[in-house]
Design a protein around this motif. Structure first.
Motif, short mmCIF file in Angstrom:
data_model
loop_
_atom_site.label_atom_id
_atom_site.label_comp_id
_atom_site.label_asym_id
_atom_site.label_seq_id
_atom_site.Cartn_x
_atom_site.Cartn_y
_atom_site.Cartn_z
N ALA A 142 1.00 -1.21 0.29
CA ALA A 142 0.10 0.08 -0.46
C ALA A 142 1.26 1.48 0.45
N GLN A 143 -0.06 2.61 -0.40
CA GLN A 143 1.04 3.75 0.29
C GLN A 143 1.00 3.32 0.90
N ILE A 144 2.52 4.60 1.62
CA ILE A 144 2.23 4.35 3.48
C ILE A 144 2.69 6.20 3.40
N LYS A 145 1.96 6.78 3.90
CA LYS A 145 2.73 7.82 4.78
C LYS A 145 2.67 7.98 6.68
N ARG A 146 4.03 8.50 6.42
CA ARG A 146 4.14 8.73 7.68
C ARG A 146 4.25 9.66 8.36
N TYR A 147 3.61 10.29 9.98
CA TYR A 147 3.09 11.16 10.82
C TYR A 147 4.09 11.22 11.41
N PRO A 148 4.52 12.70 11.84
CA PRO A 148 5.84 12.61 13.15
C PRO A 148 4.78 12.51 14.25
N HIS A 149 5.62 11.66 15.16
CA HIS A 149 5.33 11.34 16.56
C HIS A 149 4.48 12.16 17.02
N ALA A 150 3.65 10.97 17.19
CA ALA A 150 1.78 11.71 18.04
C ALA A 150 1.37 13.11 17.66
N ASP A 151 1.57 12.65 16.35
CA ASP A 151 1.18 14.94 16.01
C ASP A 151 0.28 15.02 14.92
N MET A 152 -1.10 15.06 16.37
CA MET A 152 -2.43 14.36 15.01
C MET A 152 -2.54 15.80 14.57
N ALA A 153 -2.47 16.82 14.24
CA ALA A 153 -2.42 18.34 13.32
C ALA A 153 -2.31 17.28 11.54
N ALA A 154 -0.59 17.03 11.80
CA ALA A 154 0.09 16.78 10.38
C ALA A 154 -1.23 14.78 9.88
N LEU A 155 -1.62 14.35 10.39
CA LEU A 155 -2.24 13.07 10.59
C LEU A 155 -3.61 12.86 10.36
N GLU A 156 -4.54 14.67 10.37
CA GLU A 156 -5.24 15.07 10.51
C GLU A 156 -5.36 15.53 8.50
N ALA A 157 -4.49 16.35 8.84
CA ALA A 157 -4.06 16.62 6.88
C ALA A 157 -3.72 15.76 6.53
N LEU A 158 -2.84 14.78 6.33
CA LEU A 158 -2.78 13.48 5.51
C LEU A 158 -4.21 12.92 5.74
N LEU A 159 -5.00 12.47 6.55
CA LEU A 159 -6.05 11.79 6.25
C LEU A 159 -7.05 12.11 5.03
N ALA A 160 -7.25 13.27 5.41
CA ALA A 160 -8.07 14.99 4.32
C ALA A 160 -7.63 14.76 3.14
N ASP A 161 -6.47 14.76 2.22
CA ASP A 161 -5.77 14.88 1.27
C ASP A 161 -5.93 13.04 0.77
N THR A 162 -6.71 12.27 1.70
CA THR A 162 -6.39 11.11 1.23
C THR A 162 -7.96 10.34 0.82
N ASP A 163 -8.19 9.46 -0.67
CA ASP A 163 -9.10 8.51 -0.89
C ASP A 163 -9.56 7.84 -0.68
N GLY A 164 -9.94 6.66 -0.64
CA GLY A 164 -9.78 5.93 -0.79
C GLY A 164 -9.81 4.31 0.63
N HIS A 165 -9.56 3.03 0.24
CA HIS A 165 -9.39 2.66 1.72
C HIS A 165 -7.98 3.16 2.92
N LYS A 166 -8.89 3.57 4.15
CA LYS A 166 -7.09 3.88 4.92
C LYS A 166 -7.37 3.45 6.73
N LEU A 167 -5.98 2.91 6.72
CA LEU A 167 -5.29 2.66 7.90
C LEU A 167 -4.41 3.05 8.43
N VAL A 168 -4.80 2.91 9.55
CA VAL A 168 -4.09 4.13 10.19
C VAL A 168 -3.70 2.88 11.78
N VAL A 169 -2.02 2.81 11.53
CA VAL A 169 -1.12 1.84 12.26
C VAL A 169 -0.80 3.02 13.48
N THR A 170 -0.69 2.27 15.02
CA THR A 170 -0.11 2.66 16.22
C THR A 170 0.06 1.83 16.82
N ASP A 171 1.48 2.16 17.04
CA ASP A 171 2.23 1.33 18.92
C ASP A 171 1.10 2.00 20.13
#
Length: 389
Positions: A142-171
């Motif tokens: 799959a396409q991988i988009k890594r967000y800065p550690h625990a940065d929810m603003a960065a993750l939100e921007a990436l999610l908003a800019d992406t279509d299709g099936h999305k999987l978020v994985v975290t420790d």
């Protein structure tokens, strides 16, 4: 041909070469390592159950009924009734509909992530996720988009800019920093952007949350909030293997699709039987968790007073930040000369310039053990000026 010898020499020159230590005792604070007595502060046996007499007795009692080996994969003839009982116990423990028993945490993470996303999908991964999650992302194609550690603003921007099936994985609890993922915020973002959330809580189960039920339980989150949780059994549970828990539908899907589950021999059934006992011990271990918390609070207070740079962690994982690899090795060796075993963690496990000593506490540690660690840290600070903050 690639010069493998030169690569190894380069690792040695940079202070990144790794070597194995030979342990001659069960996992416990006082150990024999390479023929020498040491006090260990580097095990993930957080609740001190790896050598618990009830777990040992459970293995012995199971062996005549189960034999030693698993024999085959779960989908051939290796799925023993002991495995089935363990999965039911794990589902109950994690407050999920169903659970699946994997051979290792690494295999669980790789199998789950690569089964739940593929070509054309997008995975969003915290930059400090464990290597097994990272490798699962790569294996998925799959396409991988890594967000800065625990940065929810960065993750939100990436999610908003992406279509299709999305999987978020975290420790859930990050293995090298010891901090807990901001799960409530992650849940909100995943619901808002229709993403599936997977939490690897290898270092959270047993230590965090009511009855040790992990990071999701710590925040009061349900299966509807965190659809899939992953845990290892070789840490706080004190046995071996791993599990994935979630809805019955998702577990059935993983049985069909997770290659690391389908194509490997089942774990020894006796281990599964012993783990059922360990689950009971974990649930009843509030006194152990309270003792562990007291050790952590005291360590943080007194290590900071000595001048060491600690990270913002309230879990049994207490990193001492050092910086370069050679300095981390020097501090580790100075402690070992005083009978204290704490491993130096260096790149690529952690980023360049962030080498550290990863101090880990167990409920089997006593206040006297902590006294010895603090005394050794004080001596090492005087011997190696500049190693503390």
């Amino acid at each position: 041909m690639r010069d493998f010898k030169a690569e190894l020499e380069q690792r040695r020159e940079k202070g990144l070469y790794r070597w194995r230590r030979q342990v001659e005792t069960p996992q416990r604070p006082d150990m024999i390592v390479d023929g020498r007595s040491v006090l260990s502060f580097c095990s993930n046996d957080y609740l001190g159950l790896a050598n618990h007499p009830d777990a040992i007795a459970a293995v012995r009692e199971a062996l005549p009924e189960t034999g030693v080996g698993g024999g085959a994969s779960h989908l051939i003839c290796g799925h023993h009734s002991a495995h089935h009982r363990l999965e039911q116990s794990l589902a109950n423990f994690s407050r999920r509909e169903a659970a699946l028993f994997f051979s290792t945490g690494y295999m669980a993470n790789m199998g789950v992530v690569s089964a739940l996303a593929g070509r054309g999908d997008t995975i969003f991964s915290d930059q400090l996720n464990h290597a097994s999650l990272i490798d699962g992302c790569i294996l998925s194609r799959a396409q991988i988009k890594r967000y800065p550690h625990a940065d929810m603003a960065a993750l939100e921007a990436l999610l908003a800019d992406t279509d299709g099936h999305k999987l978020v994985v975290t420790d859930g609890v990050f293995s090298m920093d010891g901090d807990i993922a901001p799960l409530p915020e992650l849940v909100a973002l995943c619901k808002q952007h229709d993403a599936l959330l997977v939490v690897d809580d290898a270092h959270g189960f047993g230590c965090v949350g009511p009855e040790g039920r992990g990071s999701a339980a710590h925040f009061g989150l349900s299966q509807d909030d965190v659809p899939i949780v992953i845990g290892t059994l070789g840490k706080a549970f004190g046995t071996s293997g791993a599990f994935v828990a979630g809805s019955a539908l998702m577990m059935d899907y993983l049985v069909q699709k997770a290659r690391t589950y389908i194509y490997t021999t089942a774990m020894p059934p006796a281990v599964a039987q012993a783990t059922c006992t360990s689950i009971r011990l974990v649930r009843e271990a509030d006194d152990r968790r309270e003792h562990l918390a007291r050790l952590v609070v005291r360590f943080r207070r007194e290590a900071a007073r000595l001048g060491y740079a600690l990270m913002p962690s309230d879990t049994p994982i207490q990193p001492i930040m050092v910086g370069d690899a050679w300095s981390a090795l020097a501090l580790s060796k100075a402690l070992e000369a005083r009978g204290i075993w704490v491993t130096a963690i260096r790149p690529p496990t952690v980023p360049e310039g962030e080498s550290r000593l990863r101090v880990t506490f167990s409920a089997s540690h006593t206040e006297a053990h902590l006294d010895k660690l603090l005394s050794a840290l004080g001596d090492a600070q005087r011997e190696l000026p500049g190693h503390a903050a």
